[in-house]
Design an enzyme around this catalytic site. Structure first.
Site, PDB file in Angstrom:
ATOM      1  N   LYS A  38       0.844  -1.210   0.000  1.00 53.62           N
ATOM      2  CA  LYS A  38       0.000   0.000   0.000  1.00 53.62           C
ATOM      3  C   LYS A  38       0.872   1.251   0.000  1.00 53.62           C
ATOM      4  O   LYS A  38       0.599   2.217  -0.718  1.00 53.62           O
ATOM      5  CB  LYS A  38      -0.945  -0.020   1.220  1.00 53.62           C
ATOM      6  CG  LYS A  38      -2.023  -1.089   1.099  1.00 53.62           C
ATOM      7  CD  LYS A  38      -2.764  -1.352   2.403  1.00 53.62           C
ATOM      8  CE  LYS A  38      -3.736  -2.518   2.224  1.00 53.62           C
ATOM      9  NZ  LYS A  38      -4.406  -2.928   3.465  1.00 53.62           N
ATOM     10  N   GLN A  82      -4.721  -1.260   9.881  1.00 56.61           N
ATOM     11  CA  GLN A  82      -4.532  -2.579   9.267  1.00 56.61           C
ATOM     12  C   GLN A  82      -5.029  -3.668  10.221  1.00 56.61           C
ATOM     13  O   GLN A  82      -4.630  -3.724  11.386  1.00 56.61           O
ATOM     14  CB  GLN A  82      -3.033  -2.785   8.944  1.00 56.61           C
ATOM     15  CG  GLN A  82      -2.731  -4.083   8.231  1.00 56.61           C
ATOM     16  CD  GLN A  82      -3.331  -4.173   6.823  1.00 56.61           C
ATOM     17  OE1 GLN A  82      -3.317  -3.206   6.069  1.00 56.61           O
ATOM     18  NE2 GLN A  82      -3.863  -5.323   6.478  1.00 56.61           N
ATOM     19  N   ASP A 105     -11.063   2.611   4.490  1.00 54.10           N
ATOM     20  CA  ASP A 105     -11.329   1.171   4.419  1.00 54.10           C
ATOM     21  C   ASP A 105     -12.831   0.879   4.396  1.00 54.10           C
ATOM     22  O   ASP A 105     -13.240  -0.267   4.237  1.00 54.10           O
ATOM     23  CB  ASP A 105     -10.688   0.474   5.635  1.00 54.10           C
ATOM     24  CG  ASP A 105      -9.721  -0.608   5.225  1.00 54.10           C
ATOM     25  OD1 ASP A 105      -9.570  -0.847   4.012  1.00 54.10           O
ATOM     26  OD2 ASP A 105      -9.119  -1.226   6.126  1.00 54.10           O
TER      27      ASP A 105
END
Ligand code: NAP
Length: 292
Positions: A38, A82, A105
């Site tokens: 990422k 994450q 997200d």
């Protein structure tokens, strides 16, 4: 992803580059690889990124404090926590602490509510990538039978709602579904988001089906690699070199025989997930630039 470059350049010229902050807690090797990819995508596009790496012992309170600081910083457009977080952390509290307009997200309850209601909002990256894949390959969705195997908050449930909003007739399956193979055989579009290596075999696949394999399963057993890949010398050589091989949830040989279209692992959904994360970050920065 190259489509985002002019938008990033325009933001950098008249405002500032988009900014993404990633919170990577603990030492999960798979998460470290995902975050590295990422960050690399950010670099490639000109998005400013920073990674916070608290230790495995980080508490829920400390993570909430970090997220609050990132929420308050105007140059941070997107915040990615994450997952999975260390086992003792209250994941739902941390995810819900991210400001909804920075939730790249798409996991904040506010954004999930918007998804369910069909309102504009940040969408979870993997499901958004799956829809993009279907649309760009002109796979018809409206009126089709879609079967999603897996009901996680991050893949199964959101992709089911996205397909529903595109007018598919959607069935969501999980570990308690009876006669899963028969349900899957009804699918025009089958999304496998299970986390079980090559579980979806020929008996689950009706000829002509479109299959999206989301599963990312690392196989460390040579015998398993030989079985799943039918003694493929290429895969066995890869295993001998790396000590493991990545396999999706769908049997790669059975699906090649039966499916009309197939998104494989590796490839397909993985890179698209990162592209959608970048797209969400750029869109968040554009909204911020417009508001300033
Ligand atoms: P998850 O939270 O573990 O959910 C797995 C789902 O599969 C659950 O709903 C579970 O049912 C269901 N399931 C498990 N065993 C089953 C069985 N034998 N029959 C039917 N259903 C079964 O996993 P996830 O986070 O959604 O991820 C799924 C896979 O996608 C993983 O391999 C993950 O690594 C991969 N993934 C890939 C990307 C990408 O960018 N490519 C992104 C996210 C995830 P229950 O709810 O009943 O337990």
């Amino acid at each position: 992803m190259s489509e985002l470059k002019p938008r990033v350049a325009a933001l950098a010229a008249r405002f500032r580059p988009p900014g993404l902050a990633v919170v990577l807690a603990g030492n999960n090797p798979a998460s470290e690889i995902y975050v590295r990819n990422k960050v690399k995508a950010c670099q490639d596009l000109g998005i400013r990124s920073e990674t916070l790496t608290p230790p495995d012992s980080v508490s829920t309170g400390e993570l909430l404090g970090m997220v609050a600081q990132l929420n308050a910083r105007p140059e941070v457009d997107g915040i990615l926590v994450q997952l999975p977080l260390p086992r003792h952390v209250e994941t739902r509290r941390v995810v819900a602490a991210v400001a909804p307009d920075k939730d790249v997200d798409g996991l904040h309850p506010c954004n999930i509510g918007k998804l369910v209601a069909g309102l504009a909002g940040m969408r979870a990256c993997t499901p958004a990538g799956i829809l993009e894949l279907l649309k760009r390959h002109a796979i018809p969705i409206a009126g089709k039978r879609a079967v999603v195997v897996g009901r996680s908050d991050i893949v199964g449930k959101p992709v089911a709602f996205l397909l529903l909003h595109e007018h598919a007739t959607v069935t969501i399956c999980h570990s308690k579904t009876r006669d899963l193979a028969a349900v899957c055989r009804e699918a025009d579009i089958l999304v496998a988001a299970i986390g079980r290596a090559a579980m979806i075999t020929g008996e689950y696949l009706t000829p002509g089906v479109t299959v999206i394999d989301v599963g990312m399963n690392r196989i460390h057993d040579r015998g398993e690699v030989a079985r799943i890949f039918r003694d493929s010398p290429r895969k066995l050589a890869l295993f001998d070199k790396q000590g493991s091989v990545l396999v999706g949830d769908v049997d790669p040989f059975d699906v090649a025989e039966r499916a009309a279209a197939y998104s494989p692992v590796p490839g397909g959904v993985g890179p698209l997930t990162i592209a959608m994360l970048m797209a969400n970050t750029v869109a968040a920065a554009e909204r911020r630039a417009g508001a300033c």
